[in-house]
Design a protein around this motif. Structure first.
Motif: not given
Length: 126
Positions: A12-16, A123-126
């Motif tokens: 997921v993307q950061a903030g989600n 996994t959290v992407s920037p």
């Protein structure tokens, strides 16, 4: 045979947000406090969150407090971890664990828990 099986991990993307679940079997679920831990390569497994047998008492690591919520459903033998406002530093393999209610060892310690799942990758992407 006691089994704890995590699910719900992903990229997921950061903030989600993500919601992890742990399905328990082979034990009297309400006799165990439950915890979530996480681990990254080369690092020690670290405490994330824990709840008592009923889920009414919870405790969180400072790094996730206010963002993560642990809960359990004893009728379904599951424990959940709702993860909001995810950050890249939350990236890890997340493990659920069960701690016998008769064990008075600290809930934040890996060594206090009797049973462990195999983990699910977050996994959290920037």
């Amino acid at each position: 045979q006691v089994q704890l099986v995590e699910s719900g991990g992903g990229l997921v993307q950061a903030g989600n947000s993500l919601r992890l679940s742990c399905q328990a079997s082979g034990l009297t679920f309400s006799n165990y406090g439950m915890g979530w831990f996480r681990q990254t390569p080369g690092k020690e497994r670290e405490f994330v969150a824990t709840c008592n047998w009923s889920g009414h008492t919870t405790y969180y690591a400072d790094s996730v407090k206010g963002r993560f919520t642990i809960s359990r459903d004893n009728a379904k033998n599951t424990v959940n971890l709702q993860m909001n406002s995810l950050k890249p530093e939350d990236t890890a393999v997340y493990y659920c664990a069960a701690k016998d209610y008769r064990n008075l060892a600290p809930d934040v310690k890996v060594t206090s828990y009797n049973f462990w799942g195999r983990g699910t990758q977050v996994t959290v992407s920037p």
